[in-house]
Design a protein around this motif. Sequence first.
Motif: not given
Ligand SMILES: CCS(=O)(=O)c1ccc(CC(=O)Nc2nc(-c3ccccc3)c(C(=O)c3ccccc3CC(C)C)s2)cc1
Length: 244
Positions: A22, A56, A59-60, A100-101, A103-104, A113-114, A124, A133, A136
Amino acid sequence: HSLRNIDELCASIVRSHRETNQYRVEELQALRWKLFSREELQAYQSKSVDEMWQHCAIRLTDAVQYVVEFAKHIPGFRMLSQNDQIALLKTGSMEVVLVRMSRFFNTENNTVFFDGKFAGAEIFKSLACGDLITAVFDFAHDMCGLKLTEQQIALFSALVLINADRPCLEDRGRVQRVQRSVELGLTHILHRDNQDNLMHKLYQRMAVLRSLCSLHMEKLRWFSQRYPLTAHSLFPPLYKELFA
Ligand SMILES: CCS(=O)(=O)c1ccc(CC(=O)Nc2nc(-c3ccccc3)c(C(=O)c3ccccc3CC(C)C)s2)cc1
């Protein structure tokens, strides 16, 4: 496997990784210091548990869609049966999203990044799953420490996905053959980068990914019991299909 095949395999996995992200690394580097204001932070923290979970999950699921696209372009993945492709995505897509996440992740202020900006773990809070959290964030911090290149991340992501040890595979042998070619690709890339020592570190991280994802599933089960309506009718269908 002649070297040419391995080079071609690596090139197609790297291309697919690049085309199914993305955000480009440069794009998000530019946003690194774009943080949420106190008011925005308070708005997130005053969301109800089910509201924040739904927010979330949406977005996930966006991020997971891109991983499905990535998988489809991995040579050999499309050769597998539909059932085996689904089985691999069911258990591997979240793991690739986490890779992937990571990386940022900004290790200087511990933000991820959120929703268009960089957020600390406190944003969160209303998810009521602090241990997930924290885990992660710790994983993301640790992955940054490895300083992987985009090419290494692409091959590592493919290996995370194509794992013949996953449950309920119909043709484990075929998955094993594809997994072995991806493993050759990753070792080839690491050898070329003079970083053979990274291989065992990456296998260690794969075990951490598995524990992170079972923690995510455990939290999701807890959430679905407490908020059945949200989980069953307000979560994206793909999220339910893959994680529930
Ligand atoms: C992945 C492709 S990318 O281009 O790198 C990209 C693309 C888009 C984004 C923006 C984005 O959607 N970030 C989100 N961050 C978190 C998050 C949340 C808690 C800690 C750390 C990151 C999201 C989550 O929903 C999440 C992720 C991991 C485990 C748990 C959860 C929450 C549970 C309740 C679903 S969504 C970021 C990066």
